[in-house]
Design a protein around this motif. Structure first.
Motif, short mmCIF file in Angstrom:
data_model
loop_
_atom_site.label_atom_id
_atom_site.label_comp_id
_atom_site.label_asym_id
_atom_site.label_seq_id
_atom_site.Cartn_x
_atom_site.Cartn_y
_atom_site.Cartn_z
N UNK A 1 0.85 -1.20 -0.03
CA UNK A 1 0.01 -0.09 0.07
C UNK A 1 0.97 1.36 0.08
N UNK A 2 0.42 2.34 -0.88
CA UNK A 2 1.17 3.49 -1.04
C UNK A 2 1.33 4.47 0.22
N UNK A 3 2.16 4.99 0.95
CA UNK A 3 1.74 5.74 1.84
C UNK A 3 1.30 7.34 1.67
N UNK A 5 1.41 10.27 2.82
CA UNK A 5 2.01 11.34 2.64
C UNK A 5 3.06 11.28 1.41
N UNK A 6 3.36 10.30 1.00
CA UNK A 6 4.14 10.18 -0.30
C UNK A 6 3.45 10.58 -1.35
N UNK A 7 2.14 10.24 -1.70
CA UNK A 7 1.45 10.96 -2.73
C UNK A 7 1.22 12.22 -2.59
N UNK A 8 0.88 12.98 -1.18
CA UNK A 8 0.62 14.21 -1.29
C UNK A 8 1.74 14.93 -1.40
N UNK A 9 3.17 14.50 -1.19
CA UNK A 9 4.39 15.17 -1.44
C UNK A 9 4.49 15.24 -3.14
N UNK A 10 3.98 13.87 -3.77
CA UNK A 10 4.44 14.18 -5.02
C UNK A 10 3.40 15.16 -5.64
N UNK A 48 -7.48 11.95 -5.25
CA UNK A 48 -7.62 10.62 -5.72
C UNK A 48 -6.77 9.85 -4.18
N UNK A 49 -5.83 10.44 -3.75
CA UNK A 49 -4.97 9.90 -2.71
C UNK A 49 -5.89 9.76 -1.42
N UNK A 52 -8.44 6.96 -1.83
CA UNK A 52 -7.89 5.92 -1.66
C UNK A 52 -7.49 5.36 -0.07
N UNK A 53 -7.07 6.50 0.44
CA UNK A 53 -6.84 6.31 1.97
C UNK A 53 -7.96 6.03 2.86
N UNK A 54 -8.82 6.81 2.48
CA UNK A 54 -10.09 6.89 3.28
C UNK A 54 -11.03 5.83 2.98
N UNK B 4 4.56 -0.02 -4.77
CA UNK B 4 5.46 0.88 -4.12
C UNK B 4 6.32 1.10 -5.25
N UNK B 7 5.10 2.80 -8.12
CA UNK B 7 4.79 4.34 -7.85
C UNK B 7 5.87 5.29 -7.77
N UNK B 48 -3.50 3.98 -7.73
CA UNK B 48 -4.41 4.42 -6.40
C UNK B 48 -5.67 3.77 -6.32
N UNK B 105 4.60 22.05 2.14
CA UNK B 105 3.70 21.19 2.16
C UNK B 105 4.38 19.86 2.77
N UNK B 109 2.55 17.67 5.78
CA UNK B 109 2.20 16.22 5.73
C UNK B 109 2.83 15.64 6.75
N UNK B 110 4.14 15.72 6.92
CA UNK B 110 5.02 14.85 7.91
C UNK B 110 4.96 15.42 9.26
N UNK B 117 -6.64 7.81 9.88
CA UNK B 117 -6.67 6.46 9.90
C UNK B 117 -6.99 5.75 8.67
N UNK B 119 -8.90 3.68 5.90
CA UNK B 119 -9.84 2.66 5.93
C UNK B 119 -9.32 1.28 5.71
N UNK B 122 -9.77 -0.10 2.18
CA UNK B 122 -9.36 0.34 0.95
C UNK B 122 -8.23 -0.53 0.66
#
Lengths: 101, 200
Positions: A1-3, A5-10, A48-49, A52-54, B4, B7, B48, B105, B109-110, B117, B119, B122
């Motif tokens: 599963x892709x984190x 935060x990485x998608x958001x940073x991209x 989309x991130x 996918x996440x939620x 990954x 990606x 995704x 950003x 984010x970090x 959390x 889901x 997903x």
């Protein structure tokens, strides 16, 4: 599963690249419109991130609408640009000083 | 794991093509880099789990919108060199601005955890799950009115684009369809009643 935060940073990198593109190509209307397309793409990435996440498809529905509006925007923008080029023989932003704000 | 790796590969290609869009010298090359960026993001959207939107991006954006872009770019005879004046002067400022935005950003984010959390749904989709069917179900029930508004927006865009770019050159010979349809027989032929002439 892709984190997430990485998608958001991209998408943040993509967005900031398009902001930089608006800065460095600020004379060419065509490239300004292309940078706006890239910005909308970055925003779509966020939606989309999170979808996918939620695990919630509403984000993807919003991307659908953003794509619709972006397509309409680019069609009208290009039409205005074509008319502008026909009138002025130039797409330089600095030539568009008829209103002198 | 393979997801990954894919990606990061396609993300790097996306960033590279975005760099190409903003730095390429020729506007045609910019448009082609933008096509590459859209294709890469379609792959990322597939990863995704947004299958329908990924394919829509390829079909609508790469297939239709970018072709429109290329038509417009190639129709214009643009003096590229004049438009690139001040490119090097503003490049450091643009790079600085990009770095600042990325840093902001990254901080959001970090450093400040978003506190979301993931889901559990997903991670594992049920058997026979279709993204397209689910999206269609949502579009035609919950988002029906926005969907129709989107259709109206597209219609308005078509009308606006056509009325803006349509022009009539003087001296051009055109059919007036309305007048052609409105014609009736009695406007065109006249039946003359007359007596037969006698033999000379």
């Amino acid at each position: 599963m892709i984190p997430l935060s990485h998608v958001l940073l991209l998408s943040g990198i993509l967005f900031s690249l398009s902001v930089a593109g608006i800065f460095i190509n600020r004379k060419n209307v065509l490239l300004l419109l292309m940078c706006i397309e890239l910005m909308l793409l970055a925003v779509n990435f966020n939606f989309i991130a999170f979808a996918h996440h939620l695990g919630d498809l509403s984000g993807q529905v919003f991307v659908f609408f953003i794509l619709t509006v972006a397509a309409a925007e680019s069609a009208i923008g290009l039409a205005i640009l074509v008319v502008l080029f026909r009138q002025r023989r130039s797409i330089n932003v600095e030539d568009l000083d008829a209103m002198r704000g | 794991m393979i997801v990954n790796v894919l990606f990061y590969i396609f993300g790097a290609m996306l960033v590279a093509s975005a760099l190409g869009v903003i730095t390429a010298r020729n506007p045609v090359h910019c448009a082609l880099y933008l096509v590459v960026a859209f294709l890469n993001s379609a792959v990322l959207w597939l990863l995704l789990g947004a299958e329908f939107l990924a394919l829509t991006l390829v079909v609508v954006y790469v297939g239709a919108v970018m072709v429109l872009w290329l038509f417009v770019v190639m129709m214009m005879d643009v003096d590229v060199e004049k438009l690139r004046q001040g490119f090097t002067r503003y490049a450091p400022l643009g790079a600085l601005l990009a770095l600042v935005v990325v840093a902001q950003i990254a901080v959001v984010v970090w450093v400040r955890n978003l506190g979301l959390t993931a889901a559990p749904a997903s991670a594992a989709r049920p058997e026979g799950y279709s993204n397209t069917a689910e999206l269609g179900h949502l579009l035609y029930t919950e988002y029906l009115y926005p969907f129709e508004v989107a259709a109206v927006i597209l219609l308005v865009a078509i009308v606006a684009a056509i009325t803006l770019t349509m022009r009539r050159r003087p001296g051009q010979k055109l059919q007036d369809i309305g007048r052609q349809v409105a014609v009736r027989a009695r406007d065109r032929i006249r039946v003359v009643k007359m007596d037969a002439e006698g033999r000379q």
